[in-house]
Write an enzyme that holds these catalytic residues in place. Structure first.
Site, short mmCIF file in Angstrom:
data_model
loop_
_atom_site.label_atom_id
_atom_site.label_comp_id
_atom_site.label_asym_id
_atom_site.label_seq_id
_atom_site.Cartn_x
_atom_site.Cartn_y
_atom_site.Cartn_z
CD GLU A 115 -3.19 -1.12 0.29
OE1 GLU A 115 -3.45 -0.52 -0.70
OE2 GLU A 115 -3.82 -2.40 0.07
CG HIS A 139 -4.57 -0.28 5.45
ND1 HIS A 139 -5.65 -0.45 5.69
CD2 HIS A 139 -3.98 -1.22 5.35
CE1 HIS A 139 -5.94 -1.30 5.18
NE2 HIS A 139 -5.56 -2.46 4.74
CG HIS A 141 -7.28 -5.87 7.31
ND1 HIS A 141 -6.21 -7.15 6.83
CD2 HIS A 141 -6.49 -4.55 6.23
CE1 HIS A 141 -6.23 -6.64 5.81
NE2 HIS A 141 -6.17 -4.66 5.50
CD GLU A 169 -13.05 7.87 23.18
OE1 GLU A 169 -13.69 6.99 23.13
OE2 GLU A 169 -12.12 9.07 23.72
CG HIS A 210 -8.71 -4.14 2.65
ND1 HIS A 210 -8.48 -3.70 1.16
CD2 HIS A 210 -8.43 -3.95 3.71
CE1 HIS A 210 -7.18 -3.94 1.28
NE2 HIS A 210 -7.03 -4.24 3.23
O1 2HA Z 1 -1.44 -7.28 3.40
O2 2HA Z 1 -3.54 -4.49 4.53
O3 2HA Z 1 -4.31 -4.15 2.26
C1 2HA Z 1 -1.17 -5.75 3.69
C2 2HA Z 1 -2.96 -4.60 3.79
C3 2HA Z 1 -3.39 -4.71 1.95
ZN ZN Z 2 -5.29 -4.48 3.94
#
Ligand code: 2HA
Ligand code: ZN
Length: 274
Positions: A115, A139, A141, A169, A210
């Site tokens: 990414e 980032h 998940h 909050e 995602h």
């Molecule tokens: O595996 O999260 O979006 C890495 C990620 C791809």
């Molecule tokens: Zn990801």
């Protein structure tokens, strides 16, 4: 100074591990980047050994010549603290912002996160929007936020309003709201463009089905932002699972909160519900 002794590197590792402990990073899921201050680069210069230039896959002229800490593609957040030199790297960008080279880390081979275009395009937008204050792009998940992308309308308005209602909050922590990117193929330039477009007004972008991207000034604020959004999403998942809301915070309540907490809450999120 050794790279691994530097405070900014220790902060990076702690954040990666904190995310792992939250359960946000199954396998190689998620990635983290930090735009390094010039004096921090200088402090570890003796250990930086530039490799070959490689294309970023995006053009980020505003970031020309900057250095970043970034997790590696295919690497596990779980391993960042136990094998740092294998798990992440320091990269330098060239003078036009089209290529990078690895200067430290990824000792067993590999490249920066898949990414990287999204991370760098978000950094570029935030450098411009915050006058350089934001330094961290994260980032993850995060499961509850992802779950909501299967049931809420995929709009900034619906997500912002529902998340704000779930914890008092929230409007104070992310007063500008959250943006939503529809499902797209990850890893490329298109999703990077869509995400960075949202980052012009928000510090949070949710990727449907995602995960989530957050931007912030430092590791604490950026981790805290992700944590707050995900906690709020968890509460909403519980509320929906219990049969839905019977009462909630109303638009005028948010307006009063905004005055007392000195935040501006865009009226587009304070719509009347049917
Ligand atoms: O595996 O999260 O979006 C890495 C990620 C791809
Ligand atoms: Zn990801």
């Amino acid at each position: 100074m050794k790279v691994l002794e530097a405070k900014f590197v220790q902060g990076f590792m702690r954040m990666a591990n904190d995310g792992w402990e939250q359960g946000w990073h199954e396998r190689n899921g998620g990635n983290l980047s930090y735009r390094i201050r010039p004096e921090e680069v200088e402090s570890v210069k003796e250990e930086l050994h530039p490799g070959e230039w490689k294309p970023i896959g995006a053009t980020v002229p505003t970031l020309a010549g900057e250095y970043f800490l970034v997790t590696g593609s295919g690497k596990y957040m779980r391993n960042v603290t136990i094998d740092p030199a294998d798990s992440f790297c320091i990269i330098e960008l060239d003078g036009v912002g089209e290529n990078y080279r690895i200067c430290w880390g990824l000792v067993n081979g590999g490249r920066p996160t898949s990414e990287l275009p999204s991370h760098l395009m978000n950094h570029e937008v935030k450098v411009i929007a915050t006058g350089g204050k934001h330094r961290v792009i994260y980032h993850a998940h995060s499961a509850n936020t992802i779950a909501l992308t299967f049931v809420l309308p995929l709009t900034d308005e619906a997500f912002t309003r529902e998340l704000w209602e779930m914890a008092t909050e929230c409007p104070v922590v992310f007063p500008s709201g959250v943006g939503v990117v529809p499902w797209m193929v990850p890893g490329g330039r298109d999703i990077a463009v869509a995400t960075s477009e949202l980052m012009k007004q928000y510090d949070v972008a949710i990727w449907a089905h995602h995960g989530m991207f957050c931007s912030g000034e430092d590791f604490d604020l950026t981790f805290g932002l992700m944590h707050t959004v995900e906690k709020s999403a968890e509460i909403l998942v519980k509320v929906l699972s219990m049969g839905g809301k019977k009462q909630t915070i109303q638009p005028d309540d948010f307006r009063h909160l905004a005055v007392d907490f000195n935040v501006t809450l865009p009226e587009k999120f304070l719509y009347e519900k049917q």
